[in-house]
Structure formats: structure tokens, C-alpha cells
Design an enzyme around this catalytic site. Sequence first.
Site, PDB file in Angstrom:
ATOM      1  N   GLU A 250       0.884  -1.167   0.000  1.00  0.00           N
ATOM      2  CA  GLU A 250       0.000   0.000   0.000  1.00  0.00           C
ATOM      3  C   GLU A 250       0.921   1.217   0.000  1.00  0.00           C
ATOM      4  OE1 GLU A 250      -2.858   1.988  -0.610  1.00  0.00           O
ATOM      5  OE2 GLU A 250      -3.296  -0.123  -0.303  1.00  0.00           O
ATOM      6  N   CYS A 284      -2.211   8.853   2.873  1.00  0.00           N
ATOM      7  CA  CYS A 284      -2.103   8.398   1.470  1.00  0.00           C
ATOM      8  C   CYS A 284      -3.322   8.823   0.691  1.00  0.00           C
ATOM      9  CB  CYS A 284      -1.968   6.900   1.304  1.00  0.00           C
ATOM     10  SG  CYS A 284      -1.465   6.000   2.680  1.00  0.00           S
ATOM     11  N   GLU A 385       4.101  12.640  -4.934  1.00  0.00           N
ATOM     12  CA  GLU A 385       3.480  12.681  -3.609  1.00  0.00           C
ATOM     13  C   GLU A 385       4.314  13.553  -2.669  1.00  0.00           C
ATOM     14  OE1 GLU A 385       3.339   9.117  -1.012  1.00  0.00           O
ATOM     15  OE2 GLU A 385       1.206   9.585  -0.814  1.00  0.00           O
TER      16      GLU A 385
HETATM   17  C1  UN1 Z   1      -3.456   6.134   5.012  1.00  0.00           C
HETATM   18  O1  UN1 Z   1      -3.194   7.329   4.974  1.00  0.00           O
HETATM   19  O2  UN1 Z   1      -2.624   5.286   4.668  1.00  0.00           O
HETATM   20  O3  UN1 Z   1      -9.177   7.047   4.306  1.00  0.00           O
HETATM   21  C2  UN1 Z   1      -4.711   5.572   5.552  1.00  0.00           C
HETATM   22  C3  UN1 Z   1      -8.524   7.595   5.188  1.00  0.00           C
HETATM   23  C4  UN1 Z   1      -8.183   6.818   6.442  1.00  0.00           C
HETATM   24  C5  UN1 Z   1      -7.044   5.889   6.206  1.00  0.00           C
HETATM   25  C6  UN1 Z   1      -5.839   6.541   5.606  1.00  0.00           C
HETATM   26  N1  UN1 Z   1      -9.343   6.055   6.852  1.00  0.00           N
HETATM   27  O4  UN1 Z   1      -8.140   8.754   5.102  1.00  0.00           O
END
Ligand code: UN1
Length: 494
Positions: A250, A284, A385
Amino acid sequence: MAETYQNYIGGKWVPGASGETFESRNPADRDEALGAFPRSSADDVDRAVQAAQEAYRDWMLTPGPERADYLLRAALLLEGRKEEYAELMTREMGKTLKESRGDIQEGIDFLHYMAGEGRRMFGNTVPSELRNKFSMTVRHPIGVVGLITPWNFPIAIPIWKIAPAIVAGCTSVFKPAEDTPLLATLLVQCFEEVGLPPGVLNLVHGYGEEAGAPIVEHPGVRAISFTGSLEVGRRINERCGALMKRCSLELGSKNVMIVMPDANMDLAVEAAAWGAFATSGQRCTATSRLVVHDDAKERFTEGLLQRVGTMKVGNGLEPDVELAPVINEQQKRRVLDYIEIGKQEGATLLTGGEELTGAGYDKGNFISPTVFDDVTAYMRIAQEEIFGPVTAIIRTDDVDEAIGIANSVEYGLSAAIYTHYIGNVFKAVQQLEFGIVYVNAPTIGAEVQLPFGGMKNTGNGHREAGPLALDEFMEWKSVSVDFSGKVQKAQGID
Ligand code: UN1
């Protein structure tokens, strides 16, 4: 003197083999050390893998509902400690207290969700072409797994990996990010307190090169689950390829929100502000691109600037702070470098763009919320990013072009569109190359019952959370029982 913490191997808290430690510090106040943690190496990893191997045989034979019970009990413990851990999370990782609570809640929710899987883990019954032969598929745990997690969700993301590994019947070696070792320790303590058998979950602290890489390399580890940067993920993927290990990644993203002229502009502005600046852009899923239609641009941009102007930057423990520090000095420099790159590329800096100094800021890593305008799709600030409080407005005059811009990056985790026109909605749903798509909702805030993961370089096809979470950690076994009393040959051979 900060308290010294240990690794957790085979059900015992033990110091690192080298005796060396590293410190975890508060990103809002670097004078505060939250603890010293073992700087582990291949020796520690080897001991942890051995403990996991020893525990595996009995654990894989433990019934699924019994394995799942530990998750329920850990969820209850975490619920009771939510406030205490949220405060520590804000001190260790920086994000606001509200968001720290959300992080823990996301972990609790997923523990409940996965505990239910302990009573499902469905296989199929499949017809045989032969008489008196019964066929079915059953799931089988993959074995010892390595779990390597980032600092931005110090409780939720480890639980995304630990919970399915436990339910699946795997045993694991968990290496949390070196920026958030305290929260990882507290989480493992919860599993210890609910009586998870020794060796099922082992914790090894340390740096990626020194403690993470040996987990990837160890011949006793059958699968790696990693959340982090594309650069590191690519290296892990290469090694797992050569070593024939399963690997689920991920990685980064360059998420996008499209704003069409018919959108409810107040909601679009609020969603953009939340999506871009929550967790200081260190998700992310953060909204790092805003693709805005010309006929919406003035209203949207004015609204966003006004909203960002109200954001208080500071220590996440203060109740009215909306933008907390970034995780460490290295990350702060990286974000500031990207802001320079944006200026050099010819983007217009509308607001922010600076490191904050002076009272309340000098001991932390604070960057003001930053909005660039006049960004084009192929500028580096629109492609790479940044993982900080920076977002970029890109203009468009057409929904097809907007979707094209959205898809013009190497990543594909989360995308949103603000519009009420049904044609735009379904075009976006059909054509966006993103694993998560929102209509009239921000790019952040995924719920745990839905698969979480991305397309293109965001990952390698796996999904965490949701009903697919077990796939990372389980094999399929096709089983056939012939009760005909004969040797039957398939494919019509007699
Ligand atoms: C992440 O930043 O890896 O959707 C996870 C979201 C959170 C999870 C983020 N529930 O922003």
C-alpha cells in the site's frame, strides 16, 4: 530520562540484541522524548521469526472463532483506553486529538469487523464431474508473516494487518515505523493483556534498513504486508519477487478532487480543506490536487482561501488547532523543498508556503497550509506525492478533461468529484483509475468495511480492510473426497 521500552518476542519483553536504542520525539516539541526503543537488527528478527514459527503450528489449528475472540477483547480494551492513547498518539505523531481518536476508532472498528470473519472465512462447495465425489475449497493460513507499518496511522494501519493475520491463523513479526514506536508498543500490550498466546504476535522495533529488510529477507517469513513509500515498496516488491514471497503493498498516491460548476460550493470548499489539510496532508488519501472547472474556480478558490485563513496551526493537543506539525525534520525539509519546486515551476503560491517560527513553533515542525494555483497537470507538484499540507489547483473547462488530468499520475488511491449532474457522476465512477472514488465526499475517511487500496503504482493489486482483507494472509486449498470405492479418473478417462 525517557523510559526504555523493549521488543516483544515469544510472549516476553526483551531488549534488542545490540543494546542500542533510538528515541521517539514529539513533532510539536522536540524536547519531549516519549521513550527509547531497541534499535533492532537481523539477530532480533531471527529470534522473532523463530518464536513465530514455534507458535504457528498450534495457532493454525486453533479454531477461527477462538482466534477472533482475541480481537474482540483487544477492541474492548482499546475502547476503554481510547482517550489515554489518543493523547499519547498526538504527542508521538503530532496529529490533532480529534484525528488521533479517529485513528484508534478506525482500529477498533476493524477489530470488530475482522472478529466476525473468524466465524465466516467462507470457502465454496463445488460440484464434481464424477459420482460419489465431494469437492470444496478451504482457506489455509500462509504461515509466518512480516508486517511493516508507517507512522501516519500508528494504531489503525497496524490493526489493518495484525487483525486479519490473527484471524487467518498466521503468526507475525511486526515492525512499526521508527517515528511511532510507543503507540505500537501500547497496541501489542493490549494483545498481551487479552492473553494472545506467546509468539503469535511479535514486535521488533527499529529502522527499515536494519530491522525491516531482515524481515523481508528471512526465509521463515512467507508473506510481507507493507504500507509506506513507493520507493521502499518497489525494493520490497523486487526482493519478494526474487524470494517467491507473497507481498502486499500500500504505497503512495496523488489524490484528486474534481469540482464542477453545479457543485454545492460550500461543501466542496469544506471537503477540500479537510481532505488536503487533515493530518497535515500526511495521509495516502490526502487531496493534493484540486481540478476545478473554470465556471467554479473563482467561487471555489475564494472560499478555500477564506477557510484556510481560519485554520489555526499548532500543537495538536490544543482543542482549536486544525493543522498540526509534520512528523519530523526530514519530512519538513522535503515538504519545503516541494514548495520551492512549485514556485520554480511557475505555479502561483496563493497562501502559506512557509515554515512557522516563533513562540509555540520553534521546537516543532510546523508548515502553514499551502495552496498553489495555476498548476498544470504535469508539474512535479501535480505528479509527485508530497505528504504534507500542500495542495494544487489545476483548471479545466470540461469533465472529460478533468478525469484525464485526474488519471494523469502514476498513482491511483483516492479520487472525489463534487457535482450533482448524474452524467458527471457516472463518468467519474466509470473512468477514474482510482481504487476509492467518492461522489460529494472528501478523498479521506475510508471506512473499514470497504476494500482499501489503489490502482497503478499505489500498490500491487491487494486490498486491505473490507471482505478481501484475508486474501493477503491465506492460501486456497481445493479438497476432494472420493467415496465411490473405486479409483475414478476425471476428464472422461475410463
Ligand atoms: C493512510 O493514509 O494510509 O481514508 C490511511 C482515510 C483513512 C485511512 C488513511 N481512513 O483517510
